[in-house]
Design an enzyme around this catalytic site. Structure first.
Site, mmCIF file in Angstrom:
data_model
loop_
_atom_site.group_PDB
_atom_site.id
_atom_site.type_symbol
_atom_site.label_atom_id
_atom_site.label_comp_id
_atom_site.label_asym_id
_atom_site.label_seq_id
_atom_site.Cartn_x
_atom_site.Cartn_y
_atom_site.Cartn_z
ATOM 1 N N GLY A 289 0.782 -1.238 0.000
ATOM 2 C CA GLY A 289 0.000 0.000 0.000
ATOM 3 C C GLY A 289 0.810 1.282 0.000
ATOM 4 C CG ASN B 199 1.843 3.125 -5.788
ATOM 5 O OD1 ASN B 199 2.230 4.143 -6.355
ATOM 6 N ND2 ASN B 199 2.459 1.960 -5.897
ATOM 7 C CG HIS C 60 2.672 -2.027 -15.390
ATOM 8 N ND1 HIS C 60 2.344 -3.276 -14.907
ATOM 9 C CD2 HIS C 60 3.793 -2.188 -16.137
ATOM 10 C CE1 HIS C 60 3.233 -4.159 -15.360
ATOM 11 N NE2 HIS C 60 4.115 -3.524 -16.105
ATOM 12 C CD GLU D 105 14.779 8.446 -9.118
ATOM 13 O OE1 GLU D 105 14.730 8.439 -10.354
ATOM 14 O OE2 GLU D 105 15.834 8.337 -8.468
ATOM 15 C CD GLU E 46 5.250 1.932 -8.812
ATOM 16 O OE1 GLU E 46 4.184 1.629 -8.267
ATOM 17 O OE2 GLU E 46 6.194 1.123 -8.914
HETATM 18 C C1 GAR Z 1 3.694 -1.292 -7.240
HETATM 19 O O1 GAR Z 1 5.027 -1.283 -7.675
HETATM 20 C C2 GAR Z 1 2.745 -1.313 -8.421
HETATM 21 O O2 GAR Z 1 3.188 -0.547 -9.497
HETATM 22 C C3 GAR Z 1 2.745 -2.781 -8.766
HETATM 23 O O3 GAR Z 1 2.695 -3.431 -7.498
HETATM 24 C C4 GAR Z 1 3.373 -2.613 -6.531
HETATM 25 C C5 GAR Z 1 2.468 -2.422 -5.329
HETATM 26 O O4 GAR Z 1 3.119 -1.727 -4.282
HETATM 27 N N1 GAR Z 1 1.638 -3.115 -9.602
HETATM 28 C C6 GAR Z 1 1.710 -4.006 -10.599
HETATM 29 O O5 GAR Z 1 2.706 -4.656 -10.825
HETATM 30 C C7 GAR Z 1 0.446 -4.140 -11.435
HETATM 31 N N2 GAR Z 1 0.694 -4.923 -12.607
HETATM 32 P P1 GAR Z 1 2.305 -1.002 -3.137
HETATM 33 O O6 GAR Z 1 1.296 -1.997 -2.569
HETATM 34 O O7 GAR Z 1 3.343 -0.653 -2.107
HETATM 35 O O8 GAR Z 1 1.637 0.214 -3.704
#
Ligand code: GAR
Length: 197
Positions: A12, A14, A110, A179, A181
């Protein structure tokens, strides 16, 4: 105010970037009305709870079939009456019925520059492993609308991030998050909330 629902599966970070951006005014005209996780006990749920955002788990493990899970997920989302659904590390294939009902209202982040290292099987750390294996010198992240394909919808925002000597998948993942996401996803939501897309 744009009503935003965030779907998560894990850490989580993001989601946290979105929460912080709403709080500090980087995102305006939007409110986080709900968080749904397909997994129990994940950090993303703690982050939602701490921020006072209604949150719940809708797990395929609790349903007899994929169809029933999809129905429950759609009902769970509908209940929040969202204007925008954000897939923030949501590692579940979105039911077709949801894509039909929320056409151009679902976005995904992504961790690569689409069309590189995307599609079926490319998620999380696997994306960065593939980028390092191929030896690319630049990678990044993409925010795109979700359509019925995997990572095939119209691209909203992209940001490039360098691959550096000595990178491991984890080091690269962290750099792409920091940098790209965590900036791109709030920026995309803010653009949509302010009808700048
Ligand atoms: C992130 O890097 C996101 O871009 C990726 O999963 C991670 C989740 O991190 N998503 C994908 O690969 C979708 N195809 P988070 O739970 O810390 O946000």
């Amino acid at each position: 105010m744009l009503r935003v629902v965030v779907l998560v599966s894990g850490g989580g970070t993001n989601l946290q970037a979105i929460i912080d951006a709403v709080k500090d005014g980087t995102i305006t005209n939007a409110e986080l009305v709900g968080v749904i996780s397909n997994n129990y006990g994940v950090r993303a749920l703690e982050r939602a709870e701490k921020a006072g955002i209604p949150n719940q788990v809708i797990s395929p493990k609790d349903y007899a079939s994929r169809e029933e899970f999809h129905k429950a997920l759609l009902q769970g989302v509908d209940a929040y009456r969202p204007d925008l659904i954000v897939l923030a590390g949501f590692l579940v294939v979105i039911p077709e019925a949801m894509i039909d009902r929320y056409e151009k209202k679902i976005i995904n982040i992504h961790p690569s520059l689409i069309p590189s290292f995307c599609g079926t099987g490319y998620y999380g750390l696997k994306v960065h492993e593939a980028a390092l294996e191929r030896g690319v010198k630049v990678t990044g992240a993409t925010v795109h609308y979700v359509d019925k394909g995997t990572d095939t919808g119209p691209i909203l925002l992209q940001k490039a991030v360098p691959v550096l000597p000595g990178d491991t998948p984890k080091i690269l993942q962290q750099r792409v998050m920091e940098e790209a996401e965590w900036k791109l996803l709030p920026a995309a939501i803010n653009q949509i909330a302010n009808e700048a897309v």
